[in-house]
Design an enzyme around this catalytic site. Structure first.
Site, PDB file in Angstrom:
ATOM      1  N   GLY A  12       0.829  -1.212   0.000  1.00  0.00           N
ATOM      2  CA  GLY A  12       0.000   0.000   0.000  1.00  0.00           C
ATOM      3  C   GLY A  12       0.859   1.255   0.000  1.00  0.00           C
ATOM      4  O   GLY A  12       2.093   1.217  -0.120  1.00  0.00           O
ATOM      5  N   ASN A 103     -11.781  -2.971   9.687  1.00  0.00           N
ATOM      6  CA  ASN A 103     -10.363  -3.263   9.945  1.00  0.00           C
ATOM      7  C   ASN A 103     -10.099  -4.076  11.202  1.00  0.00           C
ATOM      8  O   ASN A 103      -9.056  -4.742  11.302  1.00  0.00           O
ATOM      9  CB  ASN A 103      -9.564  -1.957  10.050  1.00  0.00           C
ATOM     10  CG  ASN A 103      -9.408  -1.270   8.695  1.00  0.00           C
ATOM     11  OD1 ASN A 103      -9.589  -1.903   7.660  1.00  0.00           O
ATOM     12  ND2 ASN A 103      -9.067   0.003   8.712  1.00  0.00           N
ATOM     13  N   ASP A 157       0.390  12.976  15.056  1.00  0.00           N
ATOM     14  CA  ASP A 157      -0.379  14.067  15.656  1.00  0.00           C
ATOM     15  C   ASP A 157       0.561  15.031  16.390  1.00  0.00           C
ATOM     16  O   ASP A 157       0.412  16.252  16.315  1.00  0.00           O
ATOM     17  CB  ASP A 157      -1.424  13.498  16.628  1.00  0.00           C
ATOM     18  CG  ASP A 157      -2.310  12.473  15.948  1.00  0.00           C
ATOM     19  OD1 ASP A 157      -3.014  12.841  15.013  1.00  0.00           O
ATOM     20  OD2 ASP A 157      -2.266  11.286  16.338  1.00  0.00           O
ATOM     21  N   ARG A 160       2.440  17.085  13.930  1.00  0.00           N
ATOM     22  CA  ARG A 160       1.557  18.123  13.386  1.00  0.00           C
ATOM     23  C   ARG A 160       1.423  19.282  14.378  1.00  0.00           C
ATOM     24  O   ARG A 160       1.427  20.456  14.002  1.00  0.00           O
ATOM     25  CB  ARG A 160       0.173  17.526  13.111  1.00  0.00           C
ATOM     26  CG  ARG A 160       0.154  16.586  11.930  1.00  0.00           C
ATOM     27  CD  ARG A 160      -1.128  15.766  11.875  1.00  0.00           C
ATOM     28  NE  ARG A 160      -1.239  15.041  10.622  1.00  0.00           N
ATOM     29  CZ  ARG A 160      -2.086  14.059  10.397  1.00  0.00           C
ATOM     30  NH1 ARG A 160      -2.928  13.674  11.344  1.00  0.00           N
ATOM     31  NH2 ARG A 160      -2.117  13.458   9.229  1.00  0.00           N
ATOM     32  N   HIS A 185      -6.174   8.527  18.643  1.00  0.00           N
ATOM     33  CA  HIS A 185      -5.784   9.097  17.340  1.00  0.00           C
ATOM     34  C   HIS A 185      -7.074   9.329  16.561  1.00  0.00           C
ATOM     35  O   HIS A 185      -7.470   8.535  15.710  1.00  0.00           O
ATOM     36  CB  HIS A 185      -4.853   8.127  16.603  1.00  0.00           C
ATOM     37  CG  HIS A 185      -4.554   8.562  15.192  1.00  0.00           C
ATOM     38  ND1 HIS A 185      -3.922   9.741  14.890  1.00  0.00           N
ATOM     39  CD2 HIS A 185      -4.823   7.974  14.000  1.00  0.00           C
ATOM     40  CE1 HIS A 185      -3.802   9.861  13.578  1.00  0.00           C
ATOM     41  NE2 HIS A 185      -4.343   8.805  13.013  1.00  0.00           N
TER      42      HIS A 185
HETATM   43  P1  NAD Z   1      -3.491   1.577   1.397  1.00  0.00           P
HETATM   44  O1  NAD Z   1      -4.898   1.186   1.051  1.00  0.00           O
HETATM   45  O2  NAD Z   1      -2.680   2.290   0.386  1.00  0.00           O
HETATM   46  O3  NAD Z   1      -2.683   0.290   1.835  1.00  0.00           O
HETATM   47  C1  NAD Z   1      -3.200  -0.633   2.725  1.00  0.00           C
HETATM   48  C2  NAD Z   1      -2.618  -1.976   2.318  1.00  0.00           C
HETATM   49  O4  NAD Z   1      -2.967  -2.918   3.311  1.00  0.00           O
HETATM   50  C3  NAD Z   1      -3.181  -2.503   0.993  1.00  0.00           C
HETATM   51  O5  NAD Z   1      -2.110  -2.810   0.116  1.00  0.00           O
HETATM   52  C4  NAD Z   1      -3.960  -3.761   1.398  1.00  0.00           C
HETATM   53  O6  NAD Z   1      -3.896  -4.786   0.429  1.00  0.00           O
HETATM   54  C5  NAD Z   1      -3.211  -4.134   2.669  1.00  0.00           C
HETATM   55  N1  NAD Z   1      -3.976  -4.995   3.591  1.00  0.00           N
HETATM   56  C6  NAD Z   1      -5.298  -4.974   3.851  1.00  0.00           C
HETATM   57  N2  NAD Z   1      -5.601  -5.951   4.723  1.00  0.00           N
HETATM   58  C7  NAD Z   1      -4.445  -6.560   5.044  1.00  0.00           C
HETATM   59  C8  NAD Z   1      -4.122  -7.654   5.883  1.00  0.00           C
HETATM   60  N3  NAD Z   1      -5.061  -8.317   6.580  1.00  0.00           N
HETATM   61  N4  NAD Z   1      -2.835  -8.031   5.964  1.00  0.00           N
HETATM   62  C9  NAD Z   1      -1.887  -7.409   5.252  1.00  0.00           C
HETATM   63  N5  NAD Z   1      -2.129  -6.364   4.427  1.00  0.00           N
HETATM   64  C10 NAD Z   1      -3.406  -5.958   4.326  1.00  0.00           C
HETATM   65  O7  NAD Z   1      -3.595   2.419   2.746  1.00  0.00           O
HETATM   66  P2  NAD Z   1      -2.461   3.349   3.400  1.00  0.00           P
HETATM   67  O8  NAD Z   1      -2.630   4.738   2.894  1.00  0.00           O
HETATM   68  O9  NAD Z   1      -1.150   2.681   3.308  1.00  0.00           O
HETATM   69  O10 NAD Z   1      -2.978   3.371   4.922  1.00  0.00           O
HETATM   70  C11 NAD Z   1      -2.927   2.209   5.725  1.00  0.00           C
HETATM   71  C12 NAD Z   1      -3.611   2.443   7.063  1.00  0.00           C
HETATM   72  O11 NAD Z   1      -2.887   3.404   7.824  1.00  0.00           O
HETATM   73  C13 NAD Z   1      -5.041   2.997   6.963  1.00  0.00           C
HETATM   74  O12 NAD Z   1      -5.870   2.336   7.925  1.00  0.00           O
HETATM   75  C14 NAD Z   1      -4.880   4.457   7.328  1.00  0.00           C
HETATM   76  O13 NAD Z   1      -6.071   5.027   7.808  1.00  0.00           O
HETATM   77  C15 NAD Z   1      -3.812   4.346   8.394  1.00  0.00           C
HETATM   78  N6  NAD Z   1      -3.091   5.576   8.735  1.00  0.00           N
HETATM   79  C16 NAD Z   1      -2.789   5.771  10.051  1.00  0.00           C
HETATM   80  C17 NAD Z   1      -2.083   6.894  10.447  1.00  0.00           C
HETATM   81  C18 NAD Z   1      -1.742   7.126  11.884  1.00  0.00           C
HETATM   82  O14 NAD Z   1      -1.196   8.198  12.201  1.00  0.00           O
HETATM   83  N7  NAD Z   1      -2.007   6.207  12.809  1.00  0.00           N
HETATM   84  C19 NAD Z   1      -1.671   7.821   9.483  1.00  0.00           C
HETATM   85  C20 NAD Z   1      -2.001   7.591   8.137  1.00  0.00           C
HETATM   86  C21 NAD Z   1      -2.720   6.451   7.770  1.00  0.00           C
HETATM   87  C1  LMR Z   2      -4.043  10.667   9.543  1.00  0.00           C
HETATM   88  O1  LMR Z   2      -4.090  11.127  10.682  1.00  0.00           O
HETATM   89  O2  LMR Z   2      -3.627  11.325   8.582  1.00  0.00           O
HETATM   90  C2  LMR Z   2      -4.474   9.237   9.317  1.00  0.00           C
HETATM   91  O3  LMR Z   2      -4.949   8.661  10.494  1.00  0.00           O
HETATM   92  C3  LMR Z   2      -5.419   9.095   8.191  1.00  0.00           C
HETATM   93  C4  LMR Z   2      -6.793   9.600   8.542  1.00  0.00           C
HETATM   94  O4  LMR Z   2      -7.757   8.881   8.265  1.00  0.00           O
HETATM   95  O5  LMR Z   2      -6.898  10.710   9.064  1.00  0.00           O
END
Ligand code: NAD
Ligand code: LMR
Length: 329
Positions: A12, A103, A157, A160, A185
């Site tokens: 991803g 999720n 966060d 930011r 978060h």
């Molecule tokens: P994305 O859709 O580009 O990539 C997610 C990947 O996970 C995909 O390739 C998918 O095939 C894979 N996937 C799904 N289920 C899976 C599993 N069971 N096992 C292994 N791989 C699996 O998404 P992204 O932009 O990379 O974001 C990923 C996650 O991170 C999202 O839930 C997003 O909201 C989160 N995120 C969190 C923060 C934070 O600060 N905590 C910040 C940004 C994004």
């Molecule tokens: C973020 O904080 O950018 C990530 O958790 C993605 C989102 O859904 O806000």
């Protein structure tokens, strides 16, 4: 020496932003070799395999080995650092909690696979949203692994928050310190400037000269801007944050492994500190000492701050109840 790092969702967006920086030494430094395990679901395997080919073409001296798999037992075998990124991102108009049903089911089996296969002192960082409650599910499913090995990312966060303060004060961001995130978060998080400093001086004093009424500015401008920054990125960019999320993940894990000179923020399993119910994965001010996150205790918390912390903790309790109702806990 080499470290085995498992990245879930490696095919991803965030996975792609993480892999090359890890291979270049941005996580563990230029003396530590890395072995990468890329876990994907079958639909994502092609993207992960493509990234593995590109890693090869990067000719990274620190990169000993890369393996792509859709089998969690293989992915977590001997894993030292687990970055649990693989999960669906939210789209416009959604809150992160709306992703629980989609999720949450990912993290129980992965927690169990970590318990069965990873190194005994594995460190797990959950990035996939809703990160705190997903970390709770993973920790609860990892029999025999101390809950202190499970964390959720709230460093983005904090980064930011520091960046917003630096911009407002027109100072370099690394002069702004001690801006912990409390709670979830999510949009209820509390970025706390009560103890923050800029170049060693209280941030409150510096802000007063620029914004006037500091409490009003915090309520109307700063807190909502930080808490809703993820949504702002989604609106402007069309999809959720990627490079800044990968960067914060590296900051979090690097500090966990190598230690922090000062406070930072991480979602850790509460042991009841500051009245947060035991077992919730809550963001606190933390320090990494001897390779362990420790909550900074004894801070004065005003009534105003207490209300905000309580609101975010109440949301964590609601999320825990929701995943219990879904049979995920
Ligand atoms: P994305 O859709 O580009 O990539 C997610 C990947 O996970 C995909 O390739 C998918 O095939 C894979 N996937 C799904 N289920 C899976 C599993 N069971 N096992 C292994 N791989 C699996 O998404 P992204 O932009 O990379 O974001 C990923 C996650 O991170 C999202 O839930 C997003 O909201 C989160 N995120 C969190 C923060 C934070 O600060 N905590 C910040 C940004 C994004
Ligand atoms: C973020 O904080 O950018 C990530 O958790 C993605 C989102 O859904 O806000």
């Amino acid at each position: 020496m080499s470290t085995t790092i498992t990245i879930t969702g490696a095919g991803g967006q965030i996975g792609y932003a993480l892999l090359f920086r890890i291979a270049a030494g941005d996580l563990l430094g230029l003396d530590e070799k890395v072995r990468l395990r890329l876990l994907e679901i079958p639909q994502g395997i092609g993207a992960a395999e493509g990234a593995a080919l590109e890693l090869q073409d990067g000719a990274f001296g620190l990169l000993e080995h890369v393996e792509v798999t859709d089998d969690a037992a293989v992915a977590f075998d001997g894993c030292d650092l687990a970055l649990l990124v693989g999960a669906r991102p939210r789209g416009p108009g959604m809150e992160r909690g709306d992703l629980l049903a989609a999720n949450g089911g990912i993290f129980g089996p992965q927690g169990a696979a970590i318990a069965a296969n990873a190194a005994p002192d594995v460190r797990v960082t959950v990035v996939g949203n809703p990160a705190n409650t997903n970390a709770l599910i993973a920790a609860a499913s990892a029999d025999g692994v101390p809950v202190s090995r499970f964390t959720a990312l709230t460093r983005l966060d904090e980064n930011r928050a520091r960046a917003q303060l630096a911009q407002t004060l027109a100072v370099p961001v690394d002069t702004v310190r001690r801006v912990p995130i409390w709670g979830n978060h999510s949009a209820t998080q509390f970025p706390d400037v009560s103890h923050a400093t800029v170049a060693g001086r209280p941030v409150h004093e510096a802000l007063e000269a620029i914004v006037g009424d500091v409490p009003a500015w915090l309520d109307s401008t700063f807190i909502p801007r930080v808490a809703k920054r993820g949504a702002e990125i989604i609106e402007v960019r069309g999809s959720s944050s990627v490079a800044s999320a990968a960067n914060a993940t590296l900051d979090h894990v690097r500090d966990w492994v190598h230690g922090t000179g000062d406070w930072t923020s991480a979602g850790v399993v509460s042991q009841g500190q500051y009245g947060v119910p035991e077992g919730l994965v809550c963001s606190f001010p933390v320090q990494s000492i001897d390779g362990e996150w420790q909550v900074v205790e004894g801070l004065e918390v005003s009534d105003w701050a207490r209300q905000r912390i309580d609101a975010s903790v109440a949301e964590l309790v609601e999320e825990r109840n929701a995943v219990k109702a879904l049979g995920l806990l």
